[in-house]
Motif scaffolding. Structure first.
Motif, PDB file in Angstrom:
ATOM      1  N   GLU A 273     -12.644  -8.810  -0.843  1.00  0.00           N
ATOM      2  CA  GLU A 273     -12.648  -8.004   0.355  1.00  0.00           C
ATOM      3  C   GLU A 273     -12.682  -6.702   0.042  1.00  0.00           C
ATOM      4  OE1 GLU A 273     -13.310  -9.016   3.228  1.00  0.00           O
ATOM      5  OE2 GLU A 273     -12.776 -11.070   3.578  1.00  0.00           O
ATOM      6  N   ILE A 274     -13.725  -6.304  -0.458  1.00  0.00           N
ATOM      7  CA  ILE A 274     -13.675  -4.957  -0.811  1.00  0.00           C
ATOM      8  C   ILE A 274     -13.989  -3.757   0.186  1.00  0.00           C
ATOM      9  CG2 ILE A 274     -13.826  -5.509  -3.334  1.00  0.00           C
ATOM     10  CD1 ILE A 274     -16.362  -3.596  -2.910  1.00  0.00           C
TER      11      ILE A 274
ATOM     12  N   HIS B  25     -12.443  -3.388   2.597  1.00  0.00           N
ATOM     13  CA  HIS B  25     -11.480  -2.989   3.477  1.00  0.00           C
ATOM     14  C   HIS B  25     -10.530  -2.085   2.307  1.00  0.00           C
ATOM     15  CE1 HIS B  25     -12.511  -4.162   7.061  1.00  0.00           C
ATOM     16  NE2 HIS B  25     -13.169  -5.513   6.502  1.00  0.00           N
ATOM     17  N   LEU B  26     -10.990  -1.454   1.335  1.00  0.00           N
ATOM     18  CA  LEU B  26     -10.258  -0.634   0.370  1.00  0.00           C
ATOM     19  C   LEU B  26     -10.277   0.707   1.203  1.00  0.00           C
ATOM     20  CD1 LEU B  26     -12.189  -1.044  -3.184  1.00  0.00           C
ATOM     21  CD2 LEU B  26     -10.055  -1.981  -2.535  1.00  0.00           C
ATOM     22  N   VAL B  27      -9.059   1.100   1.260  1.00  0.00           N
ATOM     23  CA  VAL B  27      -9.030   2.350   1.910  1.00  0.00           C
ATOM     24  C   VAL B  27      -9.321   3.552   1.250  1.00  0.00           C
ATOM     25  CG1 VAL B  27      -7.457   3.980   3.389  1.00  0.00           C
ATOM     26  CG2 VAL B  27      -7.244   1.492   3.552  1.00  0.00           C
ATOM     27  N   MET B  28     -10.418   4.296   1.594  1.00  0.00           N
ATOM     28  CA  MET B  28     -11.055   5.136   0.610  1.00  0.00           C
ATOM     29  C   MET B  28     -10.799   6.756   1.147  1.00  0.00           C
ATOM     30  SD  MET B  28     -12.178   3.251  -1.726  1.00  0.00           S
ATOM     31  CE  MET B  28     -13.257   4.365  -2.685  1.00  0.00           C
TER      32      MET B  28
ATOM     33  N   ASP C 135      -7.994   8.799   3.437  1.00  0.00           N
ATOM     34  CA  ASP C 135      -6.771   9.076   4.242  1.00  0.00           C
ATOM     35  C   ASP C 135      -6.992  10.028   5.706  1.00  0.00           C
ATOM     36  OD1 ASP C 135      -4.822   7.027   3.174  1.00  0.00           O
ATOM     37  OD2 ASP C 135      -4.496   8.317   1.729  1.00  0.00           O
TER      38      ASP C 135
ATOM     39  N   CYS D  85     -11.062  -3.483  11.440  1.00  0.00           N
ATOM     40  CA  CYS D  85      -9.705  -4.060  10.786  1.00  0.00           C
ATOM     41  C   CYS D  85      -8.478  -3.466  11.260  1.00  0.00           C
ATOM     42  CB  CYS D  85      -9.542  -4.188   9.207  1.00  0.00           C
ATOM     43  SG  CYS D  85      -9.338  -2.689   8.348  1.00  0.00           S
TER      44      CYS D  85
ATOM     45  N   ASN E 199      -7.213  -0.336  10.106  1.00  0.00           N
ATOM     46  CA  ASN E 199      -6.919   0.585   9.210  1.00  0.00           C
ATOM     47  C   ASN E 199      -7.935   1.658   9.556  1.00  0.00           C
ATOM     48  OD1 ASN E 199      -4.777   0.026   7.747  1.00  0.00           O
ATOM     49  ND2 ASN E 199      -5.542  -0.840   6.406  1.00  0.00           N
TER      50      ASN E 199
ATOM     51  N   LYS F 101     -16.795   4.860  -6.486  1.00  0.00           N
ATOM     52  CA  LYS F 101     -15.512   5.027  -6.908  1.00  0.00           C
ATOM     53  C   LYS F 101     -14.787   3.830  -6.351  1.00  0.00           C
ATOM     54  CE  LYS F 101     -11.633   8.284  -5.667  1.00  0.00           C
ATOM     55  NZ  LYS F 101     -11.150   9.129  -4.602  1.00  0.00           N
TER      56      LYS F 101
ATOM     57  N   SER G  59     -15.491   1.544  -9.196  1.00  0.00           N
ATOM     58  CA  SER G  59     -14.536   1.927 -10.443  1.00  0.00           C
ATOM     59  C   SER G  59     -13.282   1.111 -10.333  1.00  0.00           C
ATOM     60  CB  SER G  59     -14.365   3.374 -10.707  1.00  0.00           C
ATOM     61  OG  SER G  59     -13.477   3.819  -9.593  1.00  0.00           O
ATOM     62  N   TYR G  60     -12.860   1.155  -9.169  1.00  0.00           N
ATOM     63  CA  TYR G  60     -11.498   0.421  -8.850  1.00  0.00           C
ATOM     64  C   TYR G  60     -11.543  -1.101  -9.305  1.00  0.00           C
ATOM     65  CZ  TYR G  60      -9.923   4.242  -5.904  1.00  0.00           C
ATOM     66  OH  TYR G  60      -9.732   5.614  -5.605  1.00  0.00           O
ATOM     67  N   VAL G  61     -12.777  -1.568  -8.612  1.00  0.00           N
ATOM     68  CA  VAL G  61     -12.655  -2.994  -9.169  1.00  0.00           C
ATOM     69  C   VAL G  61     -12.904  -3.370 -10.544  1.00  0.00           C
ATOM     70  CG1 VAL G  61     -14.583  -4.877  -8.727  1.00  0.00           C
ATOM     71  CG2 VAL G  61     -14.054  -3.567  -6.781  1.00  0.00           C
TER      72      VAL G  61
ATOM     73  N   TYR H 154     -16.069   8.038 -12.342  1.00  0.00           N
ATOM     74  CA  TYR H 154     -14.737   7.396 -12.116  1.00  0.00           C
ATOM     75  C   TYR H 154     -14.051   6.529 -13.093  1.00  0.00           C
ATOM     76  CZ  TYR H 154     -14.452  10.103  -7.505  1.00  0.00           C
ATOM     77  OH  TYR H 154     -14.524  11.075  -6.629  1.00  0.00           O
TER      78      TYR H 154
ATOM     79  N   LEU I 254      -6.748   3.888 -12.036  1.00  0.00           N
ATOM     80  CA  LEU I 254      -7.383   4.099 -10.875  1.00  0.00           C
ATOM     81  C   LEU I 254      -7.258   5.425 -10.472  1.00  0.00           C
ATOM     82  CD1 LEU I 254      -5.797   0.875  -8.985  1.00  0.00           C
ATOM     83  CD2 LEU I 254      -8.321   1.339 -10.154  1.00  0.00           C
ATOM     84  N   VAL I 255      -8.410   6.023 -10.191  1.00  0.00           N
ATOM     85  CA  VAL I 255      -8.449   7.816  -9.702  1.00  0.00           C
ATOM     86  C   VAL I 255      -8.051   7.566  -8.229  1.00  0.00           C
ATOM     87  CG1 VAL I 255      -9.572   9.712  -9.271  1.00  0.00           C
ATOM     88  CG2 VAL I 255     -10.094   8.512 -11.145  1.00  0.00           C
TER      89      VAL I 255
ATOM     90  N   ASN J  50      -9.951  11.858 -17.181  1.00  0.00           N
ATOM     91  CA  ASN J  50     -10.036  12.148 -15.657  1.00  0.00           C
ATOM     92  C   ASN J  50      -9.164  12.513 -15.021  1.00  0.00           C
ATOM     93  OD1 ASN J  50     -12.435  10.918 -14.800  1.00  0.00           O
ATOM     94  ND2 ASN J  50     -11.879   8.822 -14.735  1.00  0.00           N
TER      95      ASN J  50
ATOM     96  N   LYS K  17      -0.628   1.930  -2.482  1.00  0.00           N
ATOM     97  CA  LYS K  17      -2.050   1.700  -2.092  1.00  0.00           C
ATOM     98  C   LYS K  17      -3.021   1.198  -3.213  1.00  0.00           C
ATOM     99  CE  LYS K  17      -5.477   5.181  -0.450  1.00  0.00           C
ATOM    100  NZ  LYS K  17      -5.556   6.804  -0.359  1.00  0.00           N
TER     101      LYS K  17
ATOM    102  N   TYR L 100      -5.461  -2.038  -3.198  1.00  0.00           N
ATOM    103  CA  TYR L 100      -6.932  -2.156  -4.013  1.00  0.00           C
ATOM    104  C   TYR L 100      -7.028  -3.605  -4.901  1.00  0.00           C
ATOM    105  CZ  TYR L 100      -7.645   2.761  -2.874  1.00  0.00           C
ATOM    106  OH  TYR L 100      -7.808   3.861  -2.420  1.00  0.00           O
TER     107      TYR L 100
ATOM    108  N   SER M 295      -7.391  -6.484  -2.693  1.00  0.00           N
ATOM    109  CA  SER M 295      -8.771  -6.682  -1.982  1.00  0.00           C
ATOM    110  C   SER M 295      -9.973  -7.345  -3.198  1.00  0.00           C
ATOM    111  CB  SER M 295      -9.190  -5.310  -1.546  1.00  0.00           C
ATOM    112  OG  SER M 295      -8.537  -5.078  -0.276  1.00  0.00           O
ATOM    113  N   VAL M 296      -9.381  -7.194  -4.406  1.00  0.00           N
ATOM    114  CA  VAL M 296     -10.149  -7.639  -5.515  1.00  0.00           C
ATOM    115  C   VAL M 296      -9.706  -9.232  -5.819  1.00  0.00           C
ATOM    116  CG1 VAL M 296     -11.080  -7.295  -8.048  1.00  0.00           C
ATOM    117  CG2 VAL M 296     -10.735  -5.177  -6.534  1.00  0.00           C
TER     118      VAL M 296
ATOM    119  N   SER N 179       0.867  -1.529   4.465  1.00  0.00           N
ATOM    120  CA  SER N 179       0.337  -0.753   5.461  1.00  0.00           C
ATOM    121  C   SER N 179      -1.069  -0.461   4.987  1.00  0.00           C
ATOM    122  CB  SER N 179       0.875   0.823   5.714  1.00  0.00           C
ATOM    123  OG  SER N 179       0.489   1.722   5.052  1.00  0.00           O
ATOM    124  N   TYR N 180      -1.551  -0.522   3.750  1.00  0.00           N
ATOM    125  CA  TYR N 180      -2.993  -0.242   3.324  1.00  0.00           C
ATOM    126  C   TYR N 180      -3.686  -1.724   3.172  1.00  0.00           C
ATOM    127  CZ  TYR N 180      -2.433   4.692   2.136  1.00  0.00           C
ATOM    128  OH  TYR N 180      -2.175   5.886   2.305  1.00  0.00           O
TER     129      TYR N 180
ATOM    130  N   PHE O 149      -5.377  -5.354   3.268  1.00  0.00           N
ATOM    131  CA  PHE O 149      -6.285  -5.823   4.324  1.00  0.00           C
ATOM    132  C   PHE O 149      -5.445  -7.315   4.793  1.00  0.00           C
ATOM    133  CE2 PHE O 149     -10.258  -8.495   5.192  1.00  0.00           C
ATOM    134  CZ  PHE O 149     -10.450  -8.003   6.426  1.00  0.00           C
TER     135      PHE O 149
END
Lengths: 319, 319
Positions: A161-162, A164-167, A169, A177, A179, A250, A253-255, A288, B165-166, B179, B250, B254, B257-258, B287-288, B290
């Motif tokens: 469910e990417i 809804h990654l909060v990118m 703030d 959703c 957020n 970005k 890169s988290y995934v 990233y 993770l950045v 980074n 946070k 992430y 969500s993956v 809070s962050y 999903f």
């Protein structure tokens, strides 16, 4: 031994798509019907009746069908329970159990974005990959994670469910959703159009309403127009594309730092823009990403709207 | 049939830890030796010789050993190739092939943080979970992802590297990876101490050097002192803990969500601070995150420094 077949079903709120496949994965026939939206019972009965009827019409009796895989537009937990499908108005439904009332065949279900990923991994852009993450850029942003050729559904149905990654703030507009600052708000078709409109209004205001971008020529700005203008060299459209690429790159890169897939595959309506999308994502992704994953290939999906039926068939072939 | 055993090895730059296990997973004996750092050949010969010697001393000849699992401090790709282990000064080494020169037994290797996760999933805090993500908060921040009871190594050895993770594009101080703004810069032992020192200096400067926090009483501030002061109600320390919790919570959202794991497990030296850590992480995580993953449990690790030998043994048991 008589040839056996599998049926892949892509259940949407408007249409149900069907694919009849050989167990080798060869597509024999595909068709679609408008969804009977009068409730889960009716929809599932409709699916069962379509499968039996169409297979018989092709000369396959029920005993020749290996099983039916279904991609559903909602979250499915690790026990195969459908938690909720907002677009269908369904919640907490044991789809496989319900299907047994209508069809005496093995049934497998999974989230539709996950199923599309499975289709691309096995029959499309990710052919030959053991692991792959697909991102579907449509009205929203969906995703599917494949590890060791299998879908990761997640313990609570939330894997992939990417969108809804909060990118961000600092975002003030809420996401569907609840957020604020979700990837979907910048990288979906809706999100790209929103970012473009906002930027266009800002620039026009700052320039006393003068011509600032080719995007002003359109009555309605969609993601397609944004990328058409990018290809034409429009500066404002390119600024929108940069924000798209930075946010999505970005997020990828988290995934990669979580599952480090062999490949990323980009699908959904937005991906029709083509290679230009990849250009904007790749440069941010590689800046990233952590060292081992810096060069993970990012490819465009190949199966288009058929990814769902292919992946749904694959669900049965994997069992 | 004679009882068979497996050996789990946790290879570190200073010590090599060994555990001798029954195939049921019961620990029979553990021991450690200083690492022979004169090169890969010497270190691997040392491991082989320790295994054979110690097993013989316990009455187990080589034919009673099922195999040797090794956790290494570096990235290992999907083919089991060690890409690099900076702390050992090793790069591109086929450890299993090299070990064959010294030991005629099955050998399995994986990244040490991944191996620790496997240990916790099977024998520790994650017992009974099919999927789990462990975060190790030490000098750096490491991680291990378990799906269907198996480690996800990643296509290029980068899975579970969530320390990079950045999280903060505005960071000016570079991370060891090159980074800026990596999770590790805020959530590792080093990072927590750095954030505390910076904040303390700022507050002291703004208050003309007057007493602003209990942290001023220490010659050296480490993560331990920060969380000791949090427990004592120190405001500045609590502000540091908030930043820790926000950044790590946070980052976990992430991860959810993956792969949407059944559980998160927090280990490493910093986790000695106990339940207080979880308090700061949980509120930001939920809070962050999903919807489907909002209530994923976050637990403290249980095996401490033994997680590595347990997980390394498990590598062999899984084969």
């Amino acid at each position: 031994m008589k040839e056996r077949i599998v049926v892949g079903v892509d259940l949407g709120g408007t249409f149900i798509k069907f694919g009849m496949f050989q167990t080798s994965g060869k597509l024999l026939k595909k068709w679609q019907v408008p969804t009977d939206n009068s409730g889960p019972e009716a929809t599932l009965a409709q699916i069962a009746s379509e499968v039996v009827k169409s297979c018989q019409a092709e000369g396959y009796q029920q005993d020749r069908i290996e099983g039916v895989g279904i991609g559903v537009p909602g979250s499915v937990d690790r026990h195969g329970m459908l938690i909720s499908a907002p677009n269908l108005g369904w919640s907490m439904l044991d789809v496989r159990q319900e299907m047994k009332k209508h069809l005496d065949l093995p049934v497998a279900i999974a989230n539709d974005a996950n199923v599309a990923a499975l289709g691309e991994q096995y029959f499309g852009a990710g052919e030959g990959c053991d692991s792959m993450v697909m991102i579907t850029l449509g009205t929203g942003v969906g995703g599917g994670v494949i590890i060791n050729q299998r879908l990761v559904a997640g313990a609570f149905g939330g894997a992939g469910e990417i969108g809804h990654l909060v990118m961000n703030d600092a975002e003030t507009v809420p996401c569907t959703c609840g957020n604020r600052g979700c990837l979907e708000q910048y990288a979906s078709a809706t999100g790209i159009a929103r970012v473009a409109r906002t930027l266009l209004e800002e620039k026009m205001a700052a320039n006393g309403g003068k011509q600032v971008s080719g995007l002003q020529a359109y009555d309605t700005i969609t993601a397609k127009e944004v990328f058409d203008e990018v290809k034409a060299g429009d500066e404002l459209a390119m600024e929108v594309a940069e924000q798209f690429g930075r946010t999505l790159g970005k997020a990828l890169s988290y995934v990669a730092s979580v599952v480090d897939p062999e490949m990323f595959v980009i699908g959904g309506g937005v991906s029709a823009a083509g290679e230009v999308l990849l250009h904007y994502m790749e440069k941010y992704y590689s800046s990233y990403a952590f060292a081992p994953s810096k060069h993970t290939p990012i490819r465009l999906a190949r199966l288009g709207n058929d990814a769902g039926i292919y992946g749904a068939a694959r669900l049965i072939l994997l069992q």
